[in-house]
Write an enzyme that holds these catalytic residues in place. Structure first.
Site, PDB file in Angstrom:
ATOM      1  N   ASP A 375       0.827  -1.205   0.000  1.00 59.34           N
ATOM      2  CA  ASP A 375       0.000   0.000   0.000  1.00 59.34           C
ATOM      3  C   ASP A 375       0.862   1.256   0.000  1.00 59.34           C
ATOM      4  O   ASP A 375       1.853   1.355   0.736  1.00 59.34           O
ATOM      5  CB  ASP A 375      -0.902  -0.004   1.244  1.00 59.34           C
ATOM      6  N   GLU A 417       0.734  -0.892  -5.183  1.00 57.29           N
ATOM      7  CA  GLU A 417      -0.307   0.124  -5.346  1.00 57.29           C
ATOM      8  C   GLU A 417       0.396   1.439  -5.669  1.00 57.29           C
ATOM      9  O   GLU A 417       0.895   2.130  -4.798  1.00 57.29           O
ATOM     10  CB  GLU A 417      -1.145   0.271  -4.071  1.00 57.29           C
TER      11      GLU A 417
END
Length: 730
Positions: A375, A417
């Site tokens: 992330d 991501e």
């Protein structure tokens, strides 16, 4: 006297000769830097630990990992030959020195036995030099860099040893088949556990439905411990080794992953790298004044240095969380908080932070995670005078993590991501020789798709497909229409300027259309972090609501609903026909619309992303086999598309793709072709029936969706419709 002295010299010479002979007769010593005998296992063990369950060879381990190498190629000292299975027979009937017999008795059958230590040493040796180089380069200013590197290497082995047999077997199988995730048989679904099933154990009971959706790649949104009211949807992690109590326990999670693996379902989990919750143990100890833990974050006594960062660092949430620092009144210090004030940025300049976060990642991998979603990875390295995004050190860290996975758990994939401008995304694949992420979100194609929905012009989307088609076929994207997050308009504005399109007014048009403000718009979305100063905002909403199912459904317009369902199917067909792994957002398969109830929840009302994070509607799901309902019109067609995709090798990631002219700006067409088949996907982004003026003069094609046979010439295509034309070349 002279005779006596001569006699003493002779006796001394004899004694010296005797000692030399005795020294030669002793067993050769394999020494380390401390000139000690060979140490066989340095912790908790007897001199020679002979285990028969794993039939492992004698472990020669020292504190520094490398010193006592038992090499099988030169086969010196103790011979551990791996080519001939029968050479190393370890007998345990007598607890004497381990016997290595190569004659008599039947050979030990090791066909199904792993030599775990040998496997680990081979993997480590493959990457050790580069790992050392990158780590020492990253922390070259740290006087204790060697100590931290050795600590890292020592603990890696422990995580490998803790990895269970099933996961180690999976690792070996995937090492033998490194393209396992690049084929056309993976279909993904992303979901929040609490929204879909309530708890982890209940989710396990819903696996039949997940398999009915043809899903074998299950992406579970953040489920690790995070404080209520300050969780950012689970992205403010308080404990990387504990599950949110309302969802269950880590044992429940491990049981779920095992159940998924038994069904052939891979599990993806978010790993939040950039920050921790302010409730994390490190943050609490930092707040208590412990310098060691303050050094794991960015603390400043005054605003002098933070003000310099603010000059070059953009704001992520300019309206809901402006700025990149938070003042802590209790400490009288500023702490860096790029996202929300309760999410403290980690300081990866501290090697302890990198080591500990890698250990957390490996812990999750050992619970059965197959795909680790990194992330906000572009943000993890901070440097004054930069925008603190996509810095070279970020790529070094991701490369280190990739190598560590290939050493400890090579069956695990890294999904990056990277929600950035198009030119910033691809570098996170690394190079073919030095890869970083296995997978990346195809965020630019996703955003370009919704741009095309609003503009009815495929030019930008076609350009994006052409760019991707030129990338190495080893690069694999994760394709999607919607996810848990908002839609950011990170488009190729330099290209759009060629048509007189300016960034700020164009973003406003896109948002106006997709929130239903524009005249005759069918879409129903909401804005997220609208910043009037920059004329910027992101978009929220489900696929069904953005396609018109919500609007026409509430209006009772059946013709409009049918058209919206057809558009929903066309967008999914486009996504499913791209190269890479298609992932559906849970609820999209049944046409679930926006959930406005979040506005009544004080913990969610400030975050419009909860518009598309509503609870899964199981009553609607019951309609999926009723052709008179939206669910009955949508679910079976998506099911058919998914089966077509998995049964035709033309959809493999390594199959070349190129766009073709349709001579209509609202119709997109592209060709996929291998030795067996030729596929033409045609997609109409207009509300009018059209003709795709393609002219493929190579015979008859079959539409894989309807079964119709037709020529690939002047194809008539309905409003918001699509064709999957295919011709068998053999």
């Amino acid at each position: 006297m002279a005779k006596k002295r001569l006699q003493k010299k002779r006796e001394a010479a004899k004694t010296s000769a005797f000692q030399a002979a005795a020294a030669k007769a002793e067993t050769p010593k394999i020494t380390t830097k401390k000139v000690q005998p060979i140490k066989v296992e340095t912790t908790k063990t007897e001199p020679v630990k002979v285990e028969t369950k794993k039939t492992e060879p004698i472990k020669v381990e020292t504190k520094k990992v490398e010193p006592a190498k038992v090499e099988t190629q030169k086969a010196e000292a103790v011979k551990v030959e791996t080519a001939k299975v029968e050479s190393a027979k370890v007998e345990t009937k007598k607890t004497e020195t381990a016997k290595v017999e190569t004659t008599k008795a039947e050979p030990v059958k090791l066909e199904n036995k792993r030599d775990d230590d040998h496997i680990y040493r081979e993997r480590l040796a493959r990457h050790l030099d580069e790992l050392k180089w990158l780590y020492c380069e990253l922390y070259q200013d740290n006087p204790y860099v060697t100590m931290h590197l050795n600590d890292l290497l020592k603990v890696l082995k422990k995580f490998y040893d803790m990895r269970n047999d099933a996961l180690k077997e999976s690792d070996l199988n995937r090492e033998k088949d490194p393209t396992w995730y690049k084929r056309n048989d993976l279909i993904g679904m992303m979901m929040y556990v609490n929204a879909f099933a309530g708890t982890l154990s209940n989710l396990e009971s819903k696996l039949d439905y997940i398999q009915e959706c043809n899903v074998n790649y299950l992406h579970l949104m953040p489920l690790l411990d995070s404080p209520r009211g300050r969780s950012d949807g689970g992205y403010a992690v308080a404990d990387f080794r504990k599950v949110q109590e309302e969802l269950g326990t880590m044992d429940d999670f491990a049981a779920l992953t095992a159940a998924c693996h038994n069904r052939g379902i891979n599990v993806c989990l978010d790993f939040v790298m950039n920050h921790t919750s302010e409730d994390h143990e490190w943050a609490k100890r930092a707040r208590a004044g412990e310098k060691e833990y303050q050094d794991r974050y960015f603390f400043f006594d005054n605003y002098d240095i933070p003000s310099l960062y603010e000059q070059t660092c953009p704001e992520v949430f300019p309206t809901t969380a402006p700025g990149n620092f938070t003042w802590l009144e209790d400490l009288h210090k500023h702490v860096m908080t790029t996202f929300y004030p309760y999410q403290w940025d980690l300081n990866y300049r501290n090697p302890i932070v990198l080591n500990e976060m890698i250990f957390n990642m490996l812990y999750l991998a050992n619970q059965g995670v197959d795909i680790v979603r990194l992330d906000a990875v572009p943000y993890i390295w901070k440097q004054l005078g930069t925008n603190c995004r996509n810095l070279p050190q970020v790529h070094t860290i991701v490369r280190i993590m990739r190598m560590i996975c290939e050493i400890v758990c090579p069956g695990v994939l890294l999904l990056g991501e990277v929600v950035m401008a198009p030119e910033k995304v691809v570098p996170y694949f690394g190079t073919v020789e030095k890869p970083e992420c296995h997978l990346l979100y195809n965020v630019t194609t996703m955003a370009s798709t919704w741009h095309t929905v609003a503009t009815k012009d495929v030019s930008l989307l076609r350009r994006q497909l052409d760019i991707i088609s030129e990338l190495p076929r080893d690069y694999v994207f994760q394709n999607y229409l919607r996810c848990h997050d908002d839609i950011g308009w990170g488009l190729d504005y330099e290209y759009l300027e060629n048509f007189g399109i300016q960034e700020v007014p164009h973003k406003k048009y896109l948002n106006d259309f997709l929130t239903g403000k524009y005249p005759d718009s069918f879409a129903r979305g909401e804005l997220y972090n609208d910043d009037p100063r920059l004329g910027d905002a992101r978009l929220c909403g489900t696929t069904a609501s953005l396609c018109g199912i919500e609007r026409f459904g509430f209006e009772g317009n059946q013709e409009g609903v049918d058209r919206a369902v057809r558009y929903d199917i066309t967008l999914h067909a486009f996504m499913l026909s791209q190269s890479g792994i298609p992932v559906i957002y849970s609820g999209d398969e049944i046409g679930q619309v926006n959930d406005y109830s979040y506005k009544d929840d004080p913990e969610k009302s400030d975050d419009s992303r909860y518009l598309h994070r509503g609870k899964f509607d199981w009553k609607l799901a019951e309609n999926r086999h009723d052709p008179a309902t939206v669910q009955g019109k949508l679910f079976p067609v998506l099911d058919k598309l998914e089966h077509i995709r998995s049964s035709h090798g033309i959809f493999n990631s390594n199959v070349p793709i190129h766009t073709i002219d349709t001579w209509d700006n609202s119709i997109l067409a592209f060709v996929r072709e291998n030795d067996e088949e030729k596929f033409i996907g045609i997609y109409n982004f207009s509300e009018n029936d059209k003709v795709a003026w393609i002219n493929e003069e190579d015979g008859m094609y079959t539409d894989l969706i309807s079964g119709r046979e037709m020529e690939a010439k002047g194809v008539q295509i309905p409003a918001f419709g699509c064709y999957w034309l295919c011709r068998n070349k053999q």
